[in-house]
Enzyme design. Structure first.
Site, mmCIF file in Angstrom:
data_model
loop_
_atom_site.group_PDB
_atom_site.id
_atom_site.type_symbol
_atom_site.label_atom_id
_atom_site.label_comp_id
_atom_site.label_asym_id
_atom_site.label_seq_id
_atom_site.Cartn_x
_atom_site.Cartn_y
_atom_site.Cartn_z
ATOM 1 N N GLU A 82 0.811 -1.216 0.000
ATOM 2 C CA GLU A 82 0.000 0.000 0.000
ATOM 3 C C GLU A 82 0.845 1.268 0.000
ATOM 4 O OE1 GLU A 82 -3.166 2.295 2.931
ATOM 5 O OE2 GLU A 82 -2.568 0.240 3.342
ATOM 6 N N ASP A 83 1.905 1.298 0.796
ATOM 7 C CA ASP A 83 2.612 2.552 1.055
ATOM 8 C C ASP A 83 4.026 2.621 0.493
ATOM 9 O OD1 ASP A 83 0.440 3.562 2.456
ATOM 10 O OD2 ASP A 83 1.076 2.643 4.335
#
Length: 761
Positions: free
Chosen positions: A110-111
C-alpha cells in the site's frame, strides 16, 4: 457510534461523588520506547515456537525496514516502527511465522513501491496472500465515507473467509493505531475511534479475544468522550483504593474454602473497564453508585469437574443473587467462550461476580481464536484448524457468506454492525436444538435462524407452549415453536423493520424482491399471451427460447419480467419470435372512441370474453396492481389497466378523465375485468367529495353514516369554501359499487350535507 451519547446527569453525579478524591497531577509523557531489534523479534517468537524460521524473520525485518525507508509517522517515529509493533502484538498471541512476517510487510504494497509479485517471489504466495488481504482499496471513488468503510470491510471479511490470520493482523494493526491516536488530526481521530467501536472491537469480541476488545473499547472511549472516561476512571480508582483490603479478603477466603474441599485453584480479582461501566450506566440509566458488580473474580481450576464442585462450595459459603447464574460450559457462546458465571453476596455485603473456568477456558477467554496453536506441526492450515476447533470462526464464515449477498455497501455495513454488536440470548426449538440470537431478537429472527424457508413461510408461533405475536422479544431459555403455512411463500415486507438480525433482514429483502419479480413475470406472461391470442399467432416457450438473443435477455423469466415492468413491449417479443409480425396500431380518435376501440366495452365486462382479458382480483391477486391515485376503482366499475414502467398496472374506471393522458400510448392499455371472490370480501379504494354545513357535529354525522354502513375512512381533508360551508374530501374503502352508492345515498339524506359526489380519478 456516530453521535456518541452522553448523559450529563450521570457525569455530574459521578463528578460530585469523586470531588473528595484528590485530582491526579497532569501525566508526564513517557519517553519513546526503543524500537525492537531483529534479535528481539526472533527471541519473542522462539520463546513459544522453538522451531521458528529465523532466516525468514530476519529477511522480512530487513525488507520492510528498507521498503519504508525514510517514511515518518504522524508521531515523528520512523514508519517502520508501526509494522514492528504490530508484529510484537502478534507474538504476544503466539502466532506462527507466516503471520509475524505478514505483519512486518502488511503496509508495503500500500505505502511503498513493493508489489505482490515481489513479495510472492521473496517470501512465498502464502505470505503474499496475507499481505494482499490487508491492502486497502486505492483510488476508488465512492459517494460516501460509509460506502468506502463498507467496501474496505467487505474486502477484509472476504479475505478472512480464506485465512483468519488476516483478521488477527488487522486487529493488531488497529490496536497499535489506537495506541498512537493522539498524533492524528482531530477529525480523523473521531472517525477512527467510531469505526473501532462499531466494527473492530465487536469483531475482536466475537472472535473471543476479550483482552484486545477491552483495550480497543477503552482507547476509543477515551477519544470519543474524554470527560466521561476521566470521571469513570477516577471513580474506579477511588473505589479500588477504598476496597483494597476487601479484594484481598475475598481472594483469600475463596482460595481457602476451595482448598479445604480439595480443589486446587488460582483466584484473581479485577475491576471492569471504564467503557464497560459507562455502557452499563447508559443501558440501565443509573449512576455509578448504583452499580453493584464492578469487581469480578476469576477462579481457574484444573478440570471441568472441579468447576462444578467449586460452584457448590461457593453457593454453600455465600448467598446467591437470584437470576445471575449462567452456565457457559454446558452451553458455550458462539465465540467459544466457556465459564460458569454466578454472583454472590460476599464479605461486607458486597456483590461479587465469579467466573469459574479451567486453564484452557481461561486462555480462550483472553485470546479467543488466537489460543489455537497455529504454529504446531500437523495442525493443518489455520483455516482448516479453526474449521475443526472453533465455533467462533464457523460463525464468522457463515456471517460473511450471508453478508456478501447484501445489495449495496451501506446495507452490508448495516448488517455487519447488527451481527457483530449484540450480546446473545439462547433459545430452543421443540426438539431441543439450541439457537443463539442477539439480545432483543424476536420470533422472526428465530425462524430465519432455523432456516430461511421456515422464516419465509412463518405465520405464527408459540413461546413456551403459548401463542404469542411474531414481534415478541425472546428471553434466555425460551422454547419457540414456529407455525408455518405452505400458502405463504414470501414474508410481508414490513417484517424487515421488525427483524433484529442481519440474516433475517437480508432474507426478507431477498424474498420480497423475488416475490415482486414473480408478480412482474406473471403480469408479463399474461400480457404476451393476450397479444398472441388477439394476433392469432402461436406462443410457445420453446420458440421464445430460440429468440432470447434478439431480446438481449438470458431467460424467458427475464423477458416476461421486462414486459411486466414496462421495460419491453409485448409486440417486441412477438417480432423477435415472428420477424414478419406487424403490429396493428390504433388511430387517434377522441377519447370515447379510443376507449371503445381499445377495450371493445359497451357494457359491463363479461368473463366470457376469453383469456385475452386479464382478471383483477385486488392488491393481493399476485399481480403488481395499484388503483387510480385520485379516486380508485371498485368492483362494478368498468375498468381499464394502464401499464406504468417499473410499477405494474394502474387500474382506472373507464369514466376517469385521467385516461386522456394515455391516448397516444395505446401499447400501455390493457383489457381487464374484475375477478373477485364473493366468499372472501376485500375492500377497494374510492373517493368522495361533499359540502357540509359549518355547524358543530357535522363531521361526526358524516363519519357515523360511513361507519354504520361498514365503510372505512382512510383519509380525510377539509377546506373552508365559505363562512357557511366546508368541502370534505374523503378517501374510503368499500366492497363494491353497490356499497359505495348506498353510502352516498345515505349521506345525501343528511340535513348537514348539501352536496356529495364520487371523484373519478
Amino acid at each position: 457510534m456516530t453521535g456518541w451519547p452522553r448523559r450529563r446527569r450521570q457525569i455530574e453525579a459521578a463528578t460530585d461523588s469523586a470531588a473528595a478524591a484528590p485530582m491526579p497531577a497532569a501525566p508526564v509523557k513517557p519517553p519513546r520506547p526503543r524500537m525492537m531489534r531483529q534479535y528481539d523479534l526472533v527471541e519473542r517468537v522462539r520463546s513459544y515456537n522453538p522451531d521458528t524460521d529465523e532466516d525468514l524473520l530476519n529477511r522480512a525485518y530487513v525488507y520492510a525496514m528498507k521498503a519504508h525507508g525514510e517514511q515518518i509517522r504522524a508521531s515523528g517515529d520512523p514508519y517502520f516502527s508501526h509494522p514492528l509493533e504490530v508484529a510484537a502484538i502478534l507474538t504476544g498471541l503466539k502466532l506462527d511465522d507466516a503471520t509475524i512476517v505478514a505483519a512486518l510487510l502488511h503496509d508495503t504494497i500500500e505505502d511503498t513501491e513493493a508489489t505482490r509479485a515481489e513479495i510472492d517471489n521473496m517470501f512465498g504466495p502464502e505470505i503474499g496472500a496475507l499481505v494482499e488481504g490487508l491492502t486497502k482499496l486505492k483510488r476508488l471513488e465512492l459517494v460516501s465515507r460509509e460506502a468506502k468503510q463498507a467496501e474496505n470491510l467487505r474486502k477484509l471479511l472476504l479475505a478472512i473467509a480464506d485465512d483468519v490470520r488476516v483478521l488477527l493482523i488487522k486487529l493488531a494493526d488497529r490496536l497499535h493505531n489506537m495506541r498512537t491516536l493522539e498524533f492524528v488530526p482531530p477529525m480523523s481521530r473521531q472517525r477512527i475511534a467510531e469505526e473501532t467501536l462499531d466494527i473492530y472491537a465487536p469483531l475482536a469480541g466475537r472472535m473471543g479475544m476479550q483482552e484486545m476488545r477491552e483495550e480497543l473499547e477503552d482507547l476509543a472511549f477515551q477519544t470519543l468522550d474524554p470527560e466521561a472516561h476521566a470521571v469513570v476512571g477516577q471513580r474506579l480508582d477511588a473505589l479500588a483504593e477504598r476496597n483494597r483490603n476487601l479484594i484481598g479478603e475475598i481472594e483469600s477466603q475463596l482460595t481457602t474454602s476451595l482448598a479445604n474441599k480439595g480443589i486446587a485453584s488460582r483466584v484473581s480479582g479485577r475491576r471492569k473497564q471504564p467503557f464497560s461501566i459507562w455502557t452499563k450506566m447508559e443501558r440501565k440509566s443509573v449512576g455509578f453508585e448504583q452499580l453493584s458488580d464492578i469487581f469480578g473474580f476469576r477462579v481457574v481450576m484444573p478440570d471441568v469437574e472441579a468447576c462444578y464442585r467449586a460452584l457448590g462450595v461457593v453457593h454453600m459459603t455465600w448467598p446467591v443473587v437470584p437470576g445471575r447464574f449462567k452456565d457457559y460450559i454446558s452451553t458455550p457462546k458462539q465465540n467459544d467462550y466457556r465459564s460458569i458465571h454466578t454472583t454472590v453476596i460476599g464479605p461486607g455485603n458486597q456483590r461479587v461476580e465469579l467466573q469459574l473456568r479451567t486453564e484452557e477456558m481461561d486462555c480462550i477467554a483472553e485470546l479467543g481464536i488466537a489460543a489455537h496453536a497455529f504454529y504446531k506441526e500437523g495442525a493443518g492450515s489455520p483455516t482448516e484448524l479453526l474449521n475443526r476447533e472453533s465455533n467462533a470462526f464457523a460463525w464468522l464464515r457463515h456471517t460473511i457468506e450471508m453478508l456478501s449477498e447484501s445489495a449495496n455497501p451501506e446495507e452490508f455495513l448495516e448488517h455487519t454492525k447488527l451481527e457483530l454488536f449484540h450480546d446473545q440470548v439462547f433459545c430452543f426449538t421443540p426438539k431441543g436444538k439450541l439457537i443463539a440470537l442477539p439480545r432483543h431478537a424476536n420470533v422472526i429472527d428465530f425462524a430465519y435462524a432455523v432456516h430461511t424457508d421456515v422464516g419465509n413461510s412463518t405465520v405464527g408461533c408459540k413461546i413456551n407452549g403459548k401463542f404469542a405475536p411474531l414481534s415478541s422479544r425472546l428471553q434466555n431459555g425460551d422454547e419457540v415453536e414456529i407455525l408455518t403455512s405452505d400458502a405463504q411463500s414470501a414474508p410481508p415486507s414490513a417484517w424487515e423493520s421488525l427483524a433484529a438480525t442481519g440474516k433475517a433482514r437480508a432474507a426478507i429483502r431477498r424474498a420480497t424482491r423475488a416475490a415482486v419479480r414473480g408478480q412482474y413475470v406473471s403480469l408479463g406472461r399474461r400480457i404476451v399471451e393476450r397479444l398472441f391470442i388477439r394476433a392469432k399467432i402461436e406462443y410457445a416457450d420453446d420458440k421464445l427460447t430460440g429468440a432470447l438473443h434478439r431480446l438481449a435477455r438470458a431467460t424467458i423469466e427475464d423477458v416476461m419480467a421486462s414486459v411486466g415492468r414496462g421495460e419491453m413491449r409485448a409486440a417486441d417479443v412477438a417480432r423477435a419470435m415472428y420477424p414478419d409480425y406487424k403490429e396493428e396500431r390504433l388511430g387517434r380518435p377522441g377519447v370515447k372512441k379510443s376507449l371503445a376501440a381499445k377495450l371493445k366495452l359497451k357494457s359491463l365486462p363479461d368473463p366470457a370474453r376469453g383469456p385475452s382479458v386479464i382478471p383483477i382480483g385486488g392488491i393481493n391477486s399476485g399481480l403488481p396492481i395499484k388503483f387510480a391515485p385520485s379516486g380508485g376503482a371498485v368492483p362494478g366499475d368498468r375498468i381499464v389497466g394502464i401499464v406504468t414502467p417499473g410499477e405494474g398496472i394502474t387500474i382506472y374506471p373507464i369514466q376517469s378523465p385521467a385516461l386522456t393522458n394515455f391516448e397516444e400510448e395505446p401499447e400501455r392499455w390493457l383489457d381487464v375485468r374484475w375477478d373477485v371472490d364473493d366468499t372472501t370480501p376485500q375492500r377497494f379504494p374510492a373517493r368522495i367529495v361533499l359540502d357540509s354545513l359549518n355547524e358543530p357535529g357535522s363531521l361526526a354525522q358524516v363519519a357515523t353514516v360511513i361507519a354504520e354502513h361498514d365503510g372505512n375512512i382512510d383519509n380525510i381533508s377539509m377546506t373552508r369554501r365559505s363562512s357557511d360551508f366546508t368541502e370534505m374530501t374523503i378517501d374510503l374503502e368499500v366492497y363494491d359499487l353497490k356499497h359505495l352508492s348506498a353510502i352516498i345515498a345515505q349521506l345525501r339524506a343528511k340535513d348537514v350535507v348539501a352536496r356529495v359526489e364520487r371523484v373519478n380519478g
